[in-house]
Design a protein around this motif. Structure first.
Motif, PDB file in Angstrom:
ATOM      1  N   ARG A 123      -4.091   7.682  -7.427  1.00 38.10           N
ATOM      2  CA  ARG A 123      -3.541   7.072  -6.200  1.00 38.10           C
ATOM      3  C   ARG A 123      -3.629   5.572  -6.383  1.00 38.10           C
ATOM      4  O   ARG A 123      -4.713   5.045  -6.648  1.00 38.10           O
ATOM      5  CB  ARG A 123      -4.333   7.493  -4.972  1.00 38.10           C
ATOM      6  CG  ARG A 123      -4.215   8.971  -4.691  1.00 38.10           C
ATOM      7  CD  ARG A 123      -4.834   9.343  -3.368  1.00 38.10           C
ATOM      8  NE  ARG A 123      -3.903   8.886  -2.328  1.00 38.10           N
ATOM      9  CZ  ARG A 123      -4.284   8.406  -1.146  1.00 38.10           C
ATOM     10  NH1 ARG A 123      -5.542   8.328  -0.833  1.00 38.10           N
ATOM     11  NH2 ARG A 123      -3.387   8.012  -0.272  1.00 38.10           N
ATOM     12  N   GLU A 137      -5.827   1.348  -2.314  1.00 36.54           N
ATOM     13  CA  GLU A 137      -6.446   2.431  -3.086  1.00 36.54           C
ATOM     14  C   GLU A 137      -6.214   2.261  -4.592  1.00 36.54           C
ATOM     15  O   GLU A 137      -5.190   1.784  -5.040  1.00 36.54           O
ATOM     16  CB  GLU A 137      -5.854   3.793  -2.686  1.00 36.54           C
ATOM     17  CG  GLU A 137      -6.108   4.215  -1.277  1.00 36.54           C
ATOM     18  CD  GLU A 137      -5.119   3.643  -0.273  1.00 36.54           C
ATOM     19  OE1 GLU A 137      -5.209   4.070   0.884  1.00 36.54           O
ATOM     20  OE2 GLU A 137      -4.291   2.787  -0.609  1.00 36.54           O
ATOM     21  N   VAL A 175       0.914   4.407  -2.993  1.00 40.51           N
ATOM     22  CA  VAL A 175       0.515   4.392  -1.583  1.00 40.51           C
ATOM     23  C   VAL A 175       1.002   3.080  -0.972  1.00 40.51           C
ATOM     24  O   VAL A 175       0.650   1.995  -1.441  1.00 40.51           O
ATOM     25  CB  VAL A 175      -1.015   4.515  -1.438  1.00 40.51           C
ATOM     26  CG1 VAL A 175      -1.420   4.501   0.031  1.00 40.51           C
ATOM     27  CG2 VAL A 175      -1.520   5.784  -2.131  1.00 40.51           C
ATOM     28  N   SER A 218      -4.132   1.453   4.811  1.00 44.53           N
ATOM     29  CA  SER A 218      -4.010   1.962   3.446  1.00 44.53           C
ATOM     30  C   SER A 218      -3.193   0.979   2.617  1.00 44.53           C
ATOM     31  O   SER A 218      -2.509   0.122   3.156  1.00 44.53           O
ATOM     32  CB  SER A 218      -3.341   3.343   3.430  1.00 44.53           C
ATOM     33  OG  SER A 218      -1.981   3.235   3.823  1.00 44.53           O
ATOM     34  N   GLY A 258      -2.502   1.954  -4.592  1.00 38.14           N
ATOM     35  CA  GLY A 258      -1.976   1.258  -3.425  1.00 38.14           C
ATOM     36  C   GLY A 258      -1.127   0.055  -3.794  1.00 38.14           C
ATOM     37  O   GLY A 258      -1.310  -0.560  -4.853  1.00 38.14           O
TER      38      GLY A 258
END
Length: 119
Positions: free
Chosen positions: A32, A104, A67, A101, A34
């Motif tokens: 993941r 990440e 993300v 978010s 970001g």
């Protein structure tokens, strides 16, 4: 190019979690990532491929889940995806935001298979 040190950290994490008593090959590593993690995905994939030669991760694919940057506007209460360069609420234009978010950088899953000829 800090992607090299990030790639090495990913390899270290994966090696820590491989079964010790089995001879396995890593097929893919789910990651993941970001929008504000500060990582260039193409550079990360290149570095990952370069440092995994001769390891159980050789030939493994980085499966990157991107993300988006998401924030809560403290002025109007909206939760929305925002542009990383603008940092403004798309509803009211407010700049008092709480990031929800987008920062990440996480190893999410590791897909392995038994090496051929091993029983």
């Amino acid at each position: 190019m800090h992607e090299l040190s990030v790639a090495q950290s990913i390899v270290d994490i994966v090696l820590q979690h491989l079964p010790k008593e089995e001879d396995v090959a890593v097929k893919s590593v789910g990651l993941r990532l970001g929008a504000m993690a500060g990582i260039v995905p193409d550079s990360l994939e290149f570095c990952f491929g370069a440092i995994t030669k001769g390891t159980p991760l050789e030939g493994a694919v980085l499966a990157i889940e991107h993300v988006s940057l998401r924030a809560h506007c403290n002025e109007c209460g909206t939760d929305a995806d925002i542009e990383p360069t603008l940092f403004a609420c798309p509803s009211c234009g407010g700049r008092s935001l709480t990031i929800l978010s987008g920062r990440e950088m996480q190893v999410k899953e590791i897909e392995v298979e038994e090496k051929e000829g091993v029983r």
